[in-house]
Design a protein around this motif. Sequence first.
Motif, PDB file in Angstrom:
ATOM      1  N   ILE A 135      -6.499  15.667  14.707  1.00 62.21           N
ATOM      2  CA  ILE A 135      -5.430  15.483  15.676  1.00 62.21           C
ATOM      3  C   ILE A 135      -4.087  15.392  14.966  1.00 62.21           C
ATOM      4  N   GLY A 136      -3.054  15.915  15.599  1.00 61.55           N
ATOM      5  CA  GLY A 136      -1.706  15.759  15.094  1.00 61.55           C
ATOM      6  C   GLY A 136      -1.302  14.298  15.166  1.00 61.55           C
ATOM      7  N   ALA A 137      -0.685  13.790  14.119  1.00 64.70           N
ATOM      8  CA  ALA A 137      -0.430  12.358  14.017  1.00 64.70           C
ATOM      9  C   ALA A 137       0.965  11.987  14.464  1.00 64.70           C
ATOM     10  N   TYR A 138       1.044  11.144  15.487  1.00 62.34           N
ATOM     11  CA  TYR A 138       2.293  10.524  15.900  1.00 62.34           C
ATOM     12  C   TYR A 138       3.418  11.535  16.092  1.00 62.34           C
ATOM     13  N   GLY A 139       3.205  12.402  17.093  1.00 61.64           N
ATOM     14  CA  GLY A 139       4.227  13.380  17.417  1.00 61.64           C
ATOM     15  C   GLY A 139       5.469  12.753  18.019  1.00 61.64           C
ATOM     16  N   ARG A 140       5.332  11.562  18.608  1.00 59.24           N
ATOM     17  CA  ARG A 140       6.475  10.852  19.179  1.00 59.24           C
ATOM     18  C   ARG A 140       7.060   9.889  18.156  1.00 59.24           C
ATOM     19  N   SER A 141       8.322   9.574  18.341  1.00 57.07           N
ATOM     20  CA  SER A 141       8.957   8.565  17.503  1.00 57.07           C
ATOM     21  C   SER A 141       8.427   7.186  17.881  1.00 57.07           C
ATOM     22  N   LYS A 142       8.665   6.205  17.025  1.00 53.75           N
ATOM     23  CA  LYS A 142       8.245   4.839  17.339  1.00 53.75           C
ATOM     24  C   LYS A 142       8.930   4.337  18.607  1.00 53.75           C
ATOM     25  N   TRP A 143      10.174   4.720  18.822  1.00 57.74           N
ATOM     26  CA  TRP A 143      10.907   4.298  20.021  1.00 57.74           C
ATOM     27  C   TRP A 143      10.256   4.865  21.273  1.00 57.74           C
ATOM     28  N   GLN A 144       9.909   6.147  21.247  1.00 57.13           N
ATOM     29  CA  GLN A 144       9.236   6.750  22.395  1.00 57.13           C
ATOM     30  C   GLN A 144       7.882   6.100  22.633  1.00 57.13           C
ATOM     31  N   GLN A 145       7.209   5.755  21.545  1.00 57.49           N
ATOM     32  CA  GLN A 145       5.876   5.189  21.667  1.00 57.49           C
ATOM     33  C   GLN A 145       5.892   3.854  22.396  1.00 57.49           C
ATOM     34  N   LEU A 146       6.966   3.100  22.254  1.00 60.28           N
ATOM     35  CA  LEU A 146       7.073   1.822  22.942  1.00 60.28           C
ATOM     36  C   LEU A 146       6.937   1.992  24.455  1.00 60.28           C
ATOM     37  N   PHE A 147       7.443   3.113  24.964  1.00 61.85           N
ATOM     38  CA  PHE A 147       7.450   3.348  26.408  1.00 61.85           C
ATOM     39  C   PHE A 147       6.293   4.251  26.859  1.00 61.85           C
ATOM     40  N   LEU A 148       5.886   5.167  26.009  1.00 60.50           N
ATOM     41  CA  LEU A 148       4.928   6.188  26.424  1.00 60.50           C
ATOM     42  C   LEU A 148       3.541   6.007  25.816  1.00 60.50           C
ATOM     43  N   GLY A 149       3.432   5.140  24.818  1.00 58.95           N
ATOM     44  CA  GLY A 149       2.151   4.989  24.148  1.00 58.95           C
ATOM     45  C   GLY A 149       1.917   6.128  23.175  1.00 58.95           C
ATOM     46  N   LEU A 191       0.805  -1.218   0.000  1.00 65.46           N
ATOM     47  CA  LEU A 191       0.000   0.000   0.000  1.00 65.46           C
ATOM     48  C   LEU A 191       0.841   1.272   0.000  1.00 65.46           C
ATOM     49  N   LEU A 192       1.825   1.362   0.898  1.00 67.88           N
ATOM     50  CA  LEU A 192       2.573   2.611   1.018  1.00 67.88           C
ATOM     51  C   LEU A 192       3.290   3.001  -0.276  1.00 67.88           C
ATOM     52  N   PRO A 193       4.026   2.104  -0.938  1.00 64.51           N
ATOM     53  CA  PRO A 193       4.636   2.496  -2.221  1.00 64.51           C
ATOM     54  C   PRO A 193       3.599   2.923  -3.261  1.00 64.51           C
ATOM     55  N   ALA A 194       2.432   2.283  -3.232  1.00 63.40           N
ATOM     56  CA  ALA A 194       1.379   2.661  -4.176  1.00 63.40           C
ATOM     57  C   ALA A 194       0.887   4.082  -3.906  1.00 63.40           C
ATOM     58  N   ILE A 195       0.707   4.415  -2.632  1.00 60.51           N
ATOM     59  CA  ILE A 195       0.293   5.772  -2.272  1.00 60.51           C
ATOM     60  C   ILE A 195       1.365   6.774  -2.666  1.00 60.51           C
ATOM     61  N   GLU A 196       2.621   6.443  -2.380  1.00 58.96           N
ATOM     62  CA  GLU A 196       3.716   7.368  -2.682  1.00 58.96           C
ATOM     63  C   GLU A 196       3.902   7.562  -4.180  1.00 58.96           C
ATOM     64  N   SER A 213     -13.854  -2.533  23.730  1.00 58.94           N
ATOM     65  CA  SER A 213     -13.977  -1.092  23.514  1.00 58.94           C
ATOM     66  C   SER A 213     -12.971  -0.572  22.510  1.00 58.94           C
ATOM     67  N   ARG A 214     -12.074  -1.449  22.024  1.00 56.60           N
ATOM     68  CA  ARG A 214     -11.036  -0.997  21.103  1.00 56.60           C
ATOM     69  C   ARG A 214     -11.333  -1.465  19.687  1.00 56.60           C
ATOM     70  N   ILE A 215     -11.006  -0.618  18.726  1.00 55.36           N
ATOM     71  CA  ILE A 215     -11.223  -0.921  17.328  1.00 55.36           C
ATOM     72  C   ILE A 215      -9.918  -1.411  16.721  1.00 55.36           C
ATOM     73  N   ASN A 216     -10.022  -2.399  15.856  1.00 56.85           N
ATOM     74  CA  ASN A 216      -8.845  -2.877  15.144  1.00 56.85           C
ATOM     75  C   ASN A 216      -8.519  -1.891  14.029  1.00 56.85           C
ATOM     76  N   ILE A 217      -7.487  -1.068  14.218  1.00 58.15           N
ATOM     77  CA  ILE A 217      -7.195  -0.034  13.226  1.00 58.15           C
ATOM     78  C   ILE A 217      -6.241  -0.522  12.154  1.00 58.15           C
ATOM     79  N   GLU A 233      -0.811   3.488  10.754  1.00 59.65           N
ATOM     80  CA  GLU A 233       0.357   4.170  11.316  1.00 59.65           C
ATOM     81  C   GLU A 233       1.492   4.241  10.306  1.00 59.65           C
ATOM     82  N   THR A 234       1.687   3.180   9.540  1.00 60.29           N
ATOM     83  CA  THR A 234       2.746   3.171   8.529  1.00 60.29           C
ATOM     84  C   THR A 234       2.559   4.298   7.530  1.00 60.29           C
ATOM     85  N   VAL A 235       1.342   4.447   7.036  1.00 59.85           N
ATOM     86  CA  VAL A 235       1.057   5.500   6.061  1.00 59.85           C
ATOM     87  C   VAL A 235       1.133   6.878   6.711  1.00 59.85           C
TER      88      VAL A 235
END
Length: 286
Positions: free
Chosen positions: A254-268, A110-115, A136-140, A145-147
């Motif tokens: 909403i602003g999308a993914y202001g944290r890096s993936k590494w930060q997200q592992l610890f902070l969500g 998908l991502l290369p196709a979008i790009e 209560s959670r949706i399978n997103i 996130e990749t895109v």
Amino acid sequence: MTTQQHILACIDGSAVTESVCDYAAWYASRLGLPVALLNVIDVPASTRRDLSGAIGINSRQVLLEELTQLDEQRAKVVNSYSTALVQDAKSYIESHFDVDVGTYQRHGKLLPAIEHFHTQNRAIVMGRRGEDHKGSRINIGSQIETVARASSIPILICSEAFTTPTSYMIAFDASKIAITATQMVARSYLLKGLQGHIVMVGHHDELSKQSLAAAVAELMSAGFMIKAHHLPETDAVDGLLTFQADNNIDIIVIGAYGRSKWQQLFLGSTTTEIIASTLSPVILVR
């Protein structure tokens, strides 16, 4: 392929396809742009192994040839399905909205196709799972996130049946990405004329309050109907979603993914939590 900008709608034939078509057409009609329907064909490679050196290969040659024919037949069926899907979606949009519609089919991921369409994409519309979610959670899905992390344009995520939006809220925390989201809204006609709310949870320091006031002033000077709300809750996700439900907000920005993936592992990720906890469409801004 033309160079005209469009709203790229990523469809896969799942239950959310109609929602994606509707919101993409609404987005396009608001901006006076066409819709580009994209279906990505990702046919897995055959699981056949190279048996050229195996004992008894001659006795298996017929089976190998049959497997090759099955692979070819599968590819033809998938291609035919993709063609039918984009044509049906095109007919659906043209029967419900007054917008031009183009169709595209690409092989791979998908991502290369979008790009591939990056110079034309004004915004991207993608679907997520809705009514079939557990608890209560949706399978997103991992694709969102990749895109989102790779994209510099807005992405609208939707799942439920389309209703014409009349209101929106901007999730604001005085961060750089939140300010960028506010500026995107102010520069676009997409949400103009809708009742807007800009909502900040916590952040009671003076600098954050000044940033909120500046964001409101920018939107008002651009002609937007906007109300500011500063909530006392300490949990941003709960505060934002409660406000949305209490005020019948149609779209969340909403602003999308202001944290890096590494930060997200610890902070969500507040972004992921909101997408996974609401059935309303969400516009992500990087």
